[in-house]
Design a protein around this motif. Structure first.
Motif, PDB file in Angstrom:
ATOM      1  N   ASP A   1      -0.164   8.846  -8.464  1.00 47.50           N
ATOM      2  CA  ASP A   1       0.559   7.595  -8.590  1.00 47.50           C
ATOM      3  C   ASP A   1       1.936   7.863  -7.985  1.00 47.50           C
ATOM      4  O   ASP A   1       2.263   8.997  -7.627  1.00 47.50           O
ATOM      5  CB  ASP A   1       0.688   7.188 -10.055  1.00 47.50           C
ATOM      6  N   TRP A   2       2.773   6.823  -7.889  1.00 48.57           N
ATOM      7  CA  TRP A   2       4.065   6.959  -7.214  1.00 48.57           C
ATOM      8  C   TRP A   2       5.194   6.415  -8.064  1.00 48.57           C
ATOM      9  O   TRP A   2       5.116   5.294  -8.562  1.00 48.57           O
ATOM     10  CB  TRP A   2       4.026   6.241  -5.865  1.00 48.57           C
TER      11      TRP A   2
ATOM     12  N   GLU B   1      -8.115  11.513  -8.064  1.00 50.17           N
ATOM     13  CA  GLU B   1      -7.760  12.608  -7.165  1.00 50.17           C
ATOM     14  C   GLU B   1      -6.369  12.422  -6.562  1.00 50.17           C
ATOM     15  O   GLU B   1      -5.664  13.378  -6.283  1.00 50.17           O
ATOM     16  CB  GLU B   1      -8.802  12.700  -6.043  1.00 50.17           C
ATOM     17  N   HIS B   2      -5.964  11.172  -6.371  1.00 47.44           N
ATOM     18  CA  HIS B   2      -4.704  10.868  -5.691  1.00 47.44           C
ATOM     19  C   HIS B   2      -3.591  10.583  -6.704  1.00 47.44           C
ATOM     20  O   HIS B   2      -3.847  10.109  -7.801  1.00 47.44           O
ATOM     21  CB  HIS B   2      -4.892   9.667  -4.764  1.00 47.44           C
TER      22      HIS B   2
ATOM     23  N   SER C   1      -1.818   4.187  -7.968  1.00 48.03           N
ATOM     24  CA  SER C   1      -2.533   4.226  -6.696  1.00 48.03           C
ATOM     25  C   SER C   1      -3.993   4.589  -6.933  1.00 48.03           C
ATOM     26  O   SER C   1      -4.291   5.585  -7.575  1.00 48.03           O
ATOM     27  CB  SER C   1      -1.888   5.263  -5.773  1.00 48.03           C
TER      28      SER C   1
ATOM     29  N   TYR D   1       1.081  13.084 -10.564  1.00 44.02           N
ATOM     30  CA  TYR D   1      -0.324  13.339 -10.854  1.00 44.02           C
ATOM     31  C   TYR D   1      -0.542  13.182 -12.348  1.00 44.02           C
ATOM     32  O   TYR D   1       0.191  13.749 -13.148  1.00 44.02           O
ATOM     33  CB  TYR D   1      -0.726  14.736 -10.390  1.00 44.02           C
TER      34      TYR D   1
ATOM     35  N   TYR E   1      -7.665   5.400  -5.018  1.00 43.14           N
ATOM     36  CA  TYR E   1      -8.329   5.779  -3.770  1.00 43.14           C
ATOM     37  C   TYR E   1      -7.343   6.249  -2.704  1.00 43.14           C
ATOM     38  O   TYR E   1      -7.670   6.249  -1.533  1.00 43.14           O
ATOM     39  CB  TYR E   1      -9.196   4.635  -3.247  1.00 43.14           C
ATOM     40  N   GLY E   2      -6.134   6.592  -3.066  1.00 46.12           N
ATOM     41  CA  GLY E   2      -5.197   7.176  -2.127  1.00 46.12           C
ATOM     42  C   GLY E   2      -4.359   6.214  -1.321  1.00 46.12           C
ATOM     43  O   GLY E   2      -3.332   6.578  -0.794  1.00 46.12           O
ATOM     44  N   SER E   3      -4.772   4.946  -1.185  1.00 49.05           N
ATOM     45  CA  SER E   3      -3.999   4.040  -0.345  1.00 49.05           C
ATOM     46  C   SER E   3      -3.656   2.722  -1.019  1.00 49.05           C
ATOM     47  O   SER E   3      -2.608   2.161  -0.758  1.00 49.05           O
ATOM     48  CB  SER E   3      -4.743   3.755   0.961  1.00 49.05           C
TER      49      SER E   3
ATOM     50  N   SER F   1       0.843  -1.190   0.000  1.00 49.02           N
ATOM     51  CA  SER F   1       0.000   0.000   0.000  1.00 49.02           C
ATOM     52  C   SER F   1       0.880   1.242   0.000  1.00 49.02           C
ATOM     53  O   SER F   1       2.108   1.161   0.149  1.00 49.02           O
ATOM     54  CB  SER F   1      -0.898   0.001   1.237  1.00 49.02           C
ATOM     55  N   VAL F   2       0.248   2.394  -0.140  1.00 52.73           N
ATOM     56  CA  VAL F   2       0.984   3.650  -0.052  1.00 52.73           C
ATOM     57  C   VAL F   2       1.630   3.778   1.328  1.00 52.73           C
ATOM     58  O   VAL F   2       2.741   4.278   1.458  1.00 52.73           O
ATOM     59  CB  VAL F   2       0.061   4.844  -0.375  1.00 52.73           C
TER      60      VAL F   2
ATOM     61  N   ALA G   1       5.645  11.851  -6.166  1.00 50.49           N
ATOM     62  CA  ALA G   1       4.222  11.737  -6.496  1.00 50.49           C
ATOM     63  C   ALA G   1       4.053  12.163  -7.945  1.00 50.49           C
ATOM     64  O   ALA G   1       4.632  13.157  -8.383  1.00 50.49           O
ATOM     65  CB  ALA G   1       3.393  12.631  -5.580  1.00 50.49           C
TER      66      ALA G   1
END
Length: 146
Positions: free
Chosen positions: A88-89, A85-86, A115, A78, A117-119, A39-40, A76
């Protein structure tokens, strides 16, 4: 190369996408994989919870083996043409001994993790960093999990 699906050259849509994600043309290979249990929060812990004597790493199951990699830089990313909304990494790190032969221990690698939903980490791409001066017009040799 065993398992190679395609080679993407300049002008191909996927080629342009790989460049936007931070991958370098002419490097050996890009693998797609499912991060599954990572996960993040795991990415943050590997980056910020490591010490010189106790390096934390991320582990991914790939092709029946485990790839374990330290996290040295994180960015991060975008995606402007995406409604997510969140971010990628993107990160770079060093593989540790883990049994994943396409990327041996001590090798540097770059990863892009999608990513949702942020997590949750939905999918990932990894590229071996092998050539310090790659050909900028070379094809990306894309491979699914080995």
């Amino acid at each position: 190369m065993a398992g190679e699906i395609a080679a993407y050259s300049p002008g191909d849509r996927l080629y342009d996408g790989f460049v936007r994600q931070g991958f370098i043309p002419g490097q050996p290979v890009i693998y797609m994989f499912n991060p599954r249990a990572s996960s993040v929060d795991d990415l943050k812990e590997a980056q910020y919870g490591s010490t010189r004597s106790n390096r934390k790493c991320l582990s991914f199951e790939m092709g029946g083996a485990t790839l374990a990699i330290t996290v040295e830089t994180v960015t991060a990313r975008y995606v402007e043409d995406d409604e997510a909304e969140h971010p990628d990494w993107y990160f770079e790190g060093t593989a540790i001994e883990s049994g994943f032969s396409p990327i041996p221990a001590g090798s540097r690698a770059r990863l892009y993790l999608v990513s949702l939903y942020g997590s949750d980490l939905e999918e990932g791409y990894i590229q071996l960093i092998a050539d310090p001066d790659p050909d900028p017009n070379a094809a990306f040799r894309y491979t699914e999990e080995p």
